[in-house]
Design a protein around this motif. Structure first.
Motif, mmCIF file in Angstrom:
data_model
loop_
_atom_site.group_PDB
_atom_site.id
_atom_site.type_symbol
_atom_site.label_atom_id
_atom_site.label_comp_id
_atom_site.label_asym_id
_atom_site.label_seq_id
_atom_site.Cartn_x
_atom_site.Cartn_y
_atom_site.Cartn_z
ATOM 1 N N LEU A 85 -51.950 38.548 8.750
ATOM 2 C CA LEU A 85 -52.196 37.418 9.632
ATOM 3 C C LEU A 85 -52.002 36.107 8.880
ATOM 4 O O LEU A 85 -52.159 36.053 7.654
ATOM 5 C CB LEU A 85 -53.632 37.451 10.180
ATOM 6 C CG LEU A 85 -53.995 38.550 11.174
ATOM 7 C CD1 LEU A 85 -55.483 38.475 11.484
ATOM 8 C CD2 LEU A 85 -53.179 38.421 12.456
ATOM 9 N N LEU A 86 -51.684 35.080 9.632
ATOM 10 C CA LEU A 86 -51.589 33.751 9.039
ATOM 11 C C LEU A 86 -52.971 33.104 9.041
ATOM 12 O O LEU A 86 -53.804 33.379 9.903
ATOM 13 C CB LEU A 86 -50.597 32.886 9.823
ATOM 14 C CG LEU A 86 -49.166 33.418 9.877
ATOM 15 C CD1 LEU A 86 -48.274 32.430 10.632
ATOM 16 C CD2 LEU A 86 -48.619 33.684 8.485
ATOM 17 N N LYS A 87 -53.195 32.207 8.076
ATOM 18 C CA LYS A 87 -54.513 31.580 7.946
ATOM 19 C C LYS A 87 -54.846 30.653 9.108
ATOM 20 O O LYS A 87 -56.018 30.346 9.326
ATOM 21 C CB LYS A 87 -54.605 30.806 6.627
ATOM 22 C CG LYS A 87 -54.735 31.697 5.408
ATOM 23 C CD LYS A 87 -54.931 30.866 4.148
ATOM 24 C CE LYS A 87 -55.090 31.754 2.930
ATOM 25 N NZ LYS A 87 -55.256 30.977 1.698
ATOM 26 N N ASP A 88 -53.834 30.203 9.845
ATOM 27 C CA ASP A 88 -54.120 29.325 10.983
ATOM 28 C C ASP A 88 -54.396 30.117 12.259
ATOM 29 O O ASP A 88 -54.424 29.566 13.355
ATOM 30 C CB ASP A 88 -52.986 28.326 11.195
ATOM 31 C CG ASP A 88 -51.651 29.003 11.507
ATOM 32 O OD1 ASP A 88 -51.612 30.246 11.585
ATOM 33 O OD2 ASP A 88 -50.651 28.278 11.663
ATOM 34 N N THR A 89 -54.587 31.430 12.101
ATOM 35 C CA THR A 89 -54.945 32.270 13.245
ATOM 36 C C THR A 89 -56.243 31.779 13.877
ATOM 37 O O THR A 89 -57.171 31.367 13.181
ATOM 38 C CB THR A 89 -55.123 33.731 12.777
ATOM 39 O OG1 THR A 89 -53.877 34.212 12.285
ATOM 40 C CG2 THR A 89 -55.574 34.618 13.930
ATOM 41 N N GLU A 90 -56.317 31.800 15.203
ATOM 42 C CA GLU A 90 -57.534 31.394 15.898
ATOM 43 C C GLU A 90 -58.701 32.293 15.492
ATOM 44 O O GLU A 90 -58.510 33.498 15.253
ATOM 45 C CB GLU A 90 -57.335 31.491 17.415
ATOM 46 C CG GLU A 90 -56.330 30.512 17.983
ATOM 47 C CD GLU A 90 -56.813 29.063 17.873
ATOM 48 O OE1 GLU A 90 -58.041 28.845 17.918
ATOM 49 O OE2 GLU A 90 -55.961 28.175 17.723
ATOM 50 N N THR A 122 -58.989 35.538 17.286
ATOM 51 C CA THR A 122 -57.980 36.521 16.894
ATOM 52 C C THR A 122 -58.344 37.168 15.569
ATOM 53 O O THR A 122 -58.172 38.380 15.390
ATOM 54 C CB THR A 122 -56.597 35.856 16.787
ATOM 55 O OG1 THR A 122 -56.256 35.270 18.041
ATOM 56 C CG2 THR A 122 -55.538 36.874 16.395
ATOM 57 N N LEU A 123 -58.843 36.364 14.640
ATOM 58 C CA LEU A 123 -59.265 36.901 13.344
ATOM 59 C C LEU A 123 -60.359 37.944 13.524
ATOM 60 O O LEU A 123 -60.282 39.047 12.963
ATOM 61 C CB LEU A 123 -59.765 35.767 12.447
ATOM 62 C CG LEU A 123 -60.411 36.200 11.127
ATOM 63 C CD1 LEU A 123 -59.402 36.905 10.237
ATOM 64 C CD2 LEU A 123 -61.016 34.995 10.409
ATOM 65 N N LEU A 124 -61.367 37.621 14.316
ATOM 66 C CA LEU A 124 -62.482 38.539 14.534
ATOM 67 C C LEU A 124 -62.023 39.812 15.229
ATOM 68 O O LEU A 124 -62.433 40.926 14.860
ATOM 69 C CB LEU A 124 -63.573 37.847 15.350
ATOM 70 C CG LEU A 124 -64.261 36.654 14.660
ATOM 71 C CD1 LEU A 124 -65.152 35.911 15.645
ATOM 72 C CD2 LEU A 124 -65.051 37.113 13.450
ATOM 73 N N ALA A 125 -61.164 39.658 16.236
ATOM 74 C CA ALA A 125 -60.635 40.826 16.942
ATOM 75 C C ALA A 125 -59.813 41.697 15.991
ATOM 76 O O ALA A 125 -59.853 42.934 16.063
ATOM 77 C CB ALA A 125 -59.784 40.388 18.126
#
Length: 245
Positions: free
Chosen positions: A119-124, A127-130
């Motif tokens: 994942l990219l660090k600018d992921t919401e 989205t990160l938690l999911a």
């Protein structure tokens, strides 16, 4: 997941502000907890050996040992010394690569190293938690922006090309991995749908079979082709021309 179960997470990033930010997001969830933080790859590996987390968020560029090598060592530990939880079930530490660099070389290296996600660090935050929950459940995630190029690289043979001789399935179609011959016809169908990006429920609906049956097929597929997770299963499917972009 009941309230007593927590997804135990380690954050590895050389920027303290990034670690603190991710820790705040993860710590806000009732089913997650940050059990350790590392500023470099060596410390990340050390913490995994000591704390046995469920998921590691791993930066790519860090001083000393980088995130790719740290991932390789962590997944190597899992393979050579499998652990079990208190209830007797197998325990696996899964790695999600987080980076600001959406580059092919990082995606390929991360998957080859055994990462379960990219994942990219600018992921919401949502989205990160999911994604953490998805990886914890044994599935895999790839940043949408990287998926198309990943498939193209697999088809072109740039990702972990096999050196095994080609074998035939008897229909004239040539494959590179003999493990393919071990799959049943139904397992091949399920593998194809995995490569198309379908979830277990979507596969069940499409093939008119139950969800538990799909989960059983997926487990058998991963075991037969020696794949760590669904990402590596997708790699296998494309390398063996079961699917094309």
């Amino acid at each position: 997941m009941n309230q007593q179960q927590h997804i135990r997470v380690i954050i590895a990033d050389d920027q303290e502000l990034v670690r603190v930010g991710f820790a705040m997001v993860i710590g806000s969830q009732a089913d997650m907890e940050v059990v350790g933080q590392a500023g470099d790859g060596d410390r990340a590996v050390e913490l995994v050996q000591k704390l046995h987390p469920d998921v590691v968020l791993m930066d790519v560029r860090m001083p000393g040992m980088d995130g790719i090598e740290a991932t390789r060592r962590i997944t190597g530990m899992e393979s050579s010394s499998p652990r079990t939880d208190d209830d007797g079930t197998g325990h696996v530490t899964r790695v999600i690569i987080l980076t600001t660099f959406d580059l092919d070389e990082y995606v390929m290296s991360a998957i080859n190293a055994g990462a379960s996600g990219f994942l990219l660090k600018d992921t919401e935050p949502e989205t990160l938690l999911a994604s953490i929950r998805t990886v914890y459940q044994g599935n895999a995630i790839i940043a949408p922006s990287a998926t198309k190029r990943l498939i193209e690289n697999m088809v072109e043979g740039k990702l972990a090309p096999t050196e095994q001789p080609e074998v035939s399935d008897g229909t004239g179609t040539q494959y590179t991995d003999p493990e393919l011959a071990e799959l049943t016809e139904r397992e091949r169908e399920v593998l194809i749908e995995i490569a198309h990006g379908l979830s277990n429920q979507e596969i069940a609906d499409k093939l008119f079979i139950s969800l538990p049956t799909v989960k059983t097929h997926v487990a058998h597929i991963l075991a037969k082709i020696n794949a760590r997770d669904r990402v590596q299963a997708v790699v296998f499917a494309y390398e063996n021309r079961l699917v094309r972009p």
